[in-house]
Scaffold this motif. Structure first.
Motif, PDB file in Angstrom:
ATOM      1  N   ASP A  92       7.885   7.257 -31.600  1.00 39.97           N
ATOM      2  CA  ASP A  92       9.303   7.336 -31.227  1.00 39.97           C
ATOM      3  C   ASP A  92       9.449   8.326 -30.071  1.00 39.97           C
ATOM      4  O   ASP A  92       9.454   9.527 -30.275  1.00 39.97           O
ATOM      5  CB  ASP A  92      10.114   7.798 -32.447  1.00 39.97           C
ATOM      6  N   GLU A 127      16.309  13.724 -29.801  1.00 33.21           N
ATOM      7  CA  GLU A 127      16.635  13.615 -31.232  1.00 33.21           C
ATOM      8  C   GLU A 127      17.774  14.547 -31.641  1.00 33.21           C
ATOM      9  O   GLU A 127      18.349  14.384 -32.724  1.00 33.21           O
ATOM     10  CB  GLU A 127      15.389  13.927 -32.079  1.00 33.21           C
ATOM     11  N   HIS A 379      11.179   7.545 -37.734  1.00 35.53           N
ATOM     12  CA  HIS A 379      11.523   8.921 -38.156  1.00 35.53           C
ATOM     13  C   HIS A 379      10.727   9.274 -39.401  1.00 35.53           C
ATOM     14  O   HIS A 379      11.184  10.020 -40.260  1.00 35.53           O
ATOM     15  CB  HIS A 379      13.038   9.066 -38.386  1.00 35.53           C
TER      16      HIS A 379
HETATM   17 MN    MN Z   1      14.349   8.883 -32.868  1.00 29.66          MN
END
Ligand code: MN
Ligand code: HGY
Ligand code: MN
Ligand code: MN
Length: 407
Positions: A92, A127, A379
């Motif tokens: 990610d 994030e 996540h």
């Molecule tokens: Mn993310």
């Protein structure tokens, strides 16, 4: 110029950075040592490819490829982020950055003569894990978040944004809208590991992005009265954790009542946090998402009403503060058509995850390419992409960039 560097190989180079031995996975918050190492990794690879690298006042790293000397105008940009959620995966963010480097190698290997410059970009604090504001770098650059808001941010340890930035070698006085730099971009394309099951269900390696559903974050603070767990009769309690439990249950109820809505409480903090202590305060953070902005707000106001009732019944007070709100994004249809010309037949998927491309789309035509994630999870350390799909993503990104750079 480097030989064709496989994005898989680039990702293995960073898989020991920011490993979280306690939570598992990776924890790479902005301005941390791990994130600094990742930035250095990217800059090293960019410089080895002869790119001109600059880090702007918002902490965004830009690496320019302009072999024909067009100058920094009409550029195509691609990239993603390197920070992570606590205990996150290695894909990610980094998949998009590694794929940008590898796609550049493919373009060079093809010998294409770009009619415009290419910029590889790395955005900080996508994030929002450390300071609570997602896509902090791109939101500053576009003006979606103002500097005063960011200067006031504090992390869970009470460290302010400015102090953390300075300690990491950045000058917080330089943050703010950056219209001139963004005006250099004709388009931005972000490749990202898919965070969901769309490509699994379609049994395809890559997809284009249709849009990003709206998502907002709210901080809920409940103040009660701390006391002794054994000496205090139940009738005499003002227990904020009981109210927090009602808020969490209410979010689940309200979210389930709205088709395709998403509501999460992933973070709770109890003060002082003793097993034999009735808490004096409880905090929790709401993450609410839906394709319709107003539905998100309706869910939160219903939860706020339930919170007020629960607090009153318990003799507590509750404060709910909006931390950020990103409206639903429909990516630029013209750019998506161009991307589809380069990737005929590629499916189009919406995403429930926020991205810098969504923030940038306010001021720059933006698009995304998703790469299949067999776990369907994100996540979490389970998030990943198979080497063959990573390679397919790189070729797809290279095909899109070649199409856009040679128009
Ligand atoms: Mn993310
Ligand atoms: O939270 C999100 O949607 C993204 O991963 N930052
Ligand atoms: Mn991401
Ligand atoms: Mn075209």
């Amino acid at each position: 110029m480097m030989a064709y560097a496989d994005a898989n190989e680039l990702l293995t180079q960073i898989e020991r950075i920011g490993v979280d031995e306690v939570r598992g996975g990776y924890s790479r918050p902005v301005f941390s040592e791990a994130e600094a190492q990742l930035r250095e990794w990217f800059i090293r690879h960019a410089e080895r490819r002869g790119l001109e690298v600059e880090t702007d006042g918002n902490g965004i790293v830009w690496a320019w490829w302009d072999p024909a000397g067009h100058g920094r105008t009409g550029a195509i940009a691609t990239g993603s982020h390197l920070d992570s959620v606590p205990g996150g995966g290695n894909f990610d963010g980094p998949l998009g950055v590694a794929s940008a480097l590898a796609a550049l190698d493919v373009l060079v290997g093809r010998g294409i003569a770009p009619a415009r410059p290419l910029a590889l970009a790395v955005f900080p604090e996508e994030e929002g894990s450390r300071f609570g504001l997602a896509c902090l770098g791109s939101r500053l650059a576009t003006g979606a978040s103002d500097p005063a808001t960011v200067h006031a941010l504090r992390d869970a340890d009470g460290i302010g944004y400015d102090d953390a930035a300075r300690a990491a070698g950045f000058d917080p006085d330089l943050i703010g809208p950056d219209p001139e730099r963004l005006a250099r971009l004709a388009a931005f394309v972000e490749l990202h590991v898919e965070q969901g099951r769309g490509l699994i269900d379609l049994d395809r390696p890559i997809a284009l992005a249709g849009g990003i559903i709206a998502h907002g974050r709210w901080h809920v603070r409940i103040d009660g009265r701390g006391d002794h767990a054994g000496a205090t009769r139940m009738a005499d309690r003002q227990d904020p954790v009981v109210v927090a439990a009602r808020v969490i249950a209410s979010l689940r109820e309200q979210t389930l009542a709205v088709d395709e809505a998403r509501g999460t409480v992933g973070r709770v903090h109890v003060t002082p946090g003793g097993t034999n202590v009735i808490a004096s305060a409880a905090e929790l953070w709401l993450d609410v998402r839906h394709r319709d902005d107003e539905r998100v707000r309706a869910i939160v106001s219903a939860v706020a009403a339930a919170a007020a009732d629960a607090a009153e019944a318990e003799g507590c007070t509750v404060t709910i503060t909006e931390q950020s709100f990103s409206p639903t994004v429909d990516f630029d249809a013209g750019l998506r058509e161009e991307m589809a010309e380069a990737l005929p037949g590629a499916p189009v998927l919406d995403t429930g995850a926020g991205h810098d491309a969504g923030v940038l789309s306010e001021v720059v035509p933006s698009g995304m390419i998703f790469v299949r994630n067999p776990s369907g999870a994100s996540h979490t350390p389970a998030e990943h992409a198979e080497p063959a799909d990573v390679a397919a993503g790189v070729v797809a990104l290279a095909d899109v960039l070649e199409h856009l750079l040679t128009r």
